[in-house]
Design a protein around this motif. Structure first.
Motif, PDB file in Angstrom:
ATOM      1  N   ALA A  73     -55.475 -39.107  -6.127  1.00  0.00           N
ATOM      2  CA  ALA A  73     -55.181 -40.546  -6.038  1.00  0.00           C
ATOM      3  C   ALA A  73     -56.413 -41.403  -6.299  1.00  0.00           C
ATOM      4  O   ALA A  73     -56.291 -42.607  -6.461  1.00  0.00           O
ATOM      5  N   SER A  83     -53.600 -45.825 -13.688  1.00  0.00           N
ATOM      6  CA  SER A  83     -52.397 -45.119 -14.150  1.00  0.00           C
ATOM      7  C   SER A  83     -51.263 -46.130 -14.220  1.00  0.00           C
ATOM      8  O   SER A  83     -51.354 -47.242 -13.692  1.00  0.00           O
ATOM      9  N   VAL A  85     -46.788 -46.458 -14.259  1.00  0.00           N
ATOM     10  CA  VAL A  85     -45.553 -45.737 -14.005  1.00  0.00           C
ATOM     11  C   VAL A  85     -44.494 -46.301 -14.949  1.00  0.00           C
ATOM     12  O   VAL A  85     -44.263 -47.511 -14.980  1.00  0.00           O
ATOM     13  N   ALA A 228     -50.109 -40.881  -0.252  1.00  0.00           N
ATOM     14  CA  ALA A 228     -49.813 -40.820  -1.698  1.00  0.00           C
ATOM     15  C   ALA A 228     -50.311 -39.495  -2.268  1.00  0.00           C
ATOM     16  O   ALA A 228     -49.653 -38.872  -3.120  1.00  0.00           O
ATOM     17  N   LEU A 232     -48.618 -36.741  -4.866  1.00  0.00           N
ATOM     18  CA  LEU A 232     -49.275 -36.319  -6.110  1.00  0.00           C
ATOM     19  C   LEU A 232     -49.540 -34.816  -6.084  1.00  0.00           C
ATOM     20  O   LEU A 232     -49.318 -34.112  -7.074  1.00  0.00           O
ATOM     21  N   ASN A 238     -46.013 -40.144 -10.221  1.00  0.00           N
ATOM     22  CA  ASN A 238     -45.541 -41.529 -10.341  1.00  0.00           C
ATOM     23  C   ASN A 238     -45.351 -42.197  -8.981  1.00  0.00           C
ATOM     24  O   ASN A 238     -44.246 -42.295  -8.458  1.00  0.00           O
ATOM     25  N   VAL A 239     -46.456 -42.655  -8.435  1.00  0.00           N
ATOM     26  CA  VAL A 239     -46.428 -43.278  -7.115  1.00  0.00           C
ATOM     27  C   VAL A 239     -46.920 -44.719  -7.227  1.00  0.00           C
ATOM     28  O   VAL A 239     -47.920 -44.992  -7.885  1.00  0.00           O
ATOM     29  N   ILE A 240     -46.173 -45.624  -6.587  1.00  0.00           N
ATOM     30  CA  ILE A 240     -46.569 -47.032  -6.512  1.00  0.00           C
ATOM     31  C   ILE A 240     -46.818 -47.307  -5.031  1.00  0.00           C
ATOM     32  O   ILE A 240     -45.961 -47.011  -4.189  1.00  0.00           O
ATOM     33  N   THR A 270     -58.348 -46.496  -5.972  1.00  0.00           N
ATOM     34  CA  THR A 270     -57.305 -45.666  -6.569  1.00  0.00           C
ATOM     35  C   THR A 270     -56.842 -46.222  -7.914  1.00  0.00           C
ATOM     36  O   THR A 270     -56.992 -47.416  -8.181  1.00  0.00           O
ATOM     37  N   LEU A 272     -53.676 -45.946  -8.719  1.00  0.00           N
ATOM     38  CA  LEU A 272     -52.224 -46.120  -8.587  1.00  0.00           C
ATOM     39  C   LEU A 272     -51.833 -47.598  -8.629  1.00  0.00           C
ATOM     40  O   LEU A 272     -52.578 -48.460  -8.142  1.00  0.00           O
TER      41      LEU A 272
END
Ligand code: PEP
Ligand code: MN
Length: 352
Positions: A73, A83, A85, A228, A232, A238-240, A270, A272
């Motif tokens: 993360a 990243s 998503v 998170a 992962l 694919n984490v928000i 991060t 994310l």
């Protein structure tokens, strides 16, 4: 630890290095960035010498340690790159991330009946939202409070998706429901109360629908990013992250304290994407517009806002829900800020 490859490194060399590192008991993960390829390494790297590792191949630019307790993360794990998503919806793919327009998620706290969810979906879509939210399974403080309609509400969300083409975001409370929720939902939500539910995080990490991970109401930023990391580590990239307010000493005038400073903090820690939920963050509809504007200006990648056709009659979270008219006006108020920072597209404009 990360291995930063030189620009133009041959695929075969990246594969060779990865296999060699596997024989050392490490788990290499190839991350293709905009300019460079990075090999992320998870495993026991404490005794490894980065300088010595650079000798493995002339194509290695640098080997760096990831200092934080979270690895996959961390921003460093992707060598500083954000990243994103990608969420396929019937209206087209919506991208959530730092280099994309802000995604707007709107809808009621709970799915109450077909008419209200379809009507809300139509109204928030017309106002420019990209996703419909609505709980089928509700985490309630009291066991006697409305718990959500469960499975039958999933069918109603499917009807709203069908009617509007909006992507659906809904909460998973129990791992046994993941599969049937994933049949309808485009994004699975892990609620604040379940952020520390590690067995749920592991299981949700084993399926491939994107996950919106809310911050626990008393969770530190590190605990939240570590949650998170569980998703992962289980294989779902694919984490928000969604800030929804934390508990502080004053609960009289606002339900929670919306921690907007989490946006720049997370941005540095991060890669994310970051969402802000000003509805749970304040608990009062009248404070939601100001916090939405502030979140947008502070760099949020998505906003999640509760909207109900008749907040006074809502089965949950009525006091913090906007009417569809007020939501429509809010979208108009957000537009100049979003346009100024170059991150504003109402839903019709994001279709691919
Ligand atoms: C919700 O989104 O309706 C909800 C229950 O949120 P949280 O988990 O943040 O309380
Ligand atoms: Mn709610």
């Amino acid at each position: 630890m990360i291995v930063v490859m030189k620009i133009g490194s041959p695929e075969a060399e990246i594969a060779r290095i990865s296999s060699e590192l596997e024989t050392w008991g490490l788990t290499p993960e190839k991350i293709v960035g905009k300019h460079k390829v990075v090999i992320g390494l998870v495993g026991d790297t404490a005794d490894l010498d980065p300088l010595q590792m650079e000798e493995i191949s002339p194509w290695i630019e640098q080997v760096l340690r990831v200092e934080q307790p979270f690895k996959r993360a961390s921003r460093e794990f992707r060598h500083g790159e954000a990243s994103e998503v990608a969420i396929p919806t019937p209206n087209g793919t919506v991208w959530i991330g730092e280099h994309h327009p802000v995604a707007v998620i709107a809808g009621p706290c709970s799915v109450e009946n077909e008419e209200m969810i379809v009507e809300t979906a139509r109204r928030v879509k017309a106002a420019g939202a990209h996703f419909l939210r609505g709980g089928a399974y509700k985490p309630r403080t009291s066991p006697y409070a409305f718990q959500g309609h469960g499975e039958s509400a999933l069918g109603l969300l499917a009807a709203a998706r069908e009617a509007t083409g909006l992507g659906i975001i809904t909460e998973v409370m129990d791992a046994v429901d993941i599969e049937k929720i994933a049949e309808v939902a485009d994004v699975l939500q892990v609620g604040a109360r379940n952020m520390h539910n590690f067995s749920l995080l592991k299981k949700i990490g084993c399926q491939d629908k994107p996950v919106l991970l809310k911050r626990g109401m008393s969770a530190t930023i590190e605990e939240w990013v570590m949650a998170a990391e569980y998703i992962l580590a289980a294989g779902n990239p694919n984490v928000i992250l969604c800030e929804r307010g934390i508990r502080t000493f004053d609960r009289e005038y606002a339900r929670n304290t919306l921690d907007l400073s989490a946006i720049p903090v997370l941005r540095s820690l991060t890669h994310l994407p970051i969402a802000i939920d000003p509805s749970h963050g304040t608990g009062r509809a009248e404070y939601v517009p100001a916090m939405s504007m502030a979140a947008l200006a502070a760099g949020a990648d998505a906003l999640m806002i509760e909207v109900h056709p008749n907040p006074a009659k809502a089965l949950s979270d009525g006091p913090q829900s906007l009417t569809p008219d007020r939501f429509d006006r809010l979208m108009t108020e957000l537009s100049p800020i979003g346009t100024t920072i170059g991150r504003w597209h109402r839903s019709a404009a994001v279709m691919v």
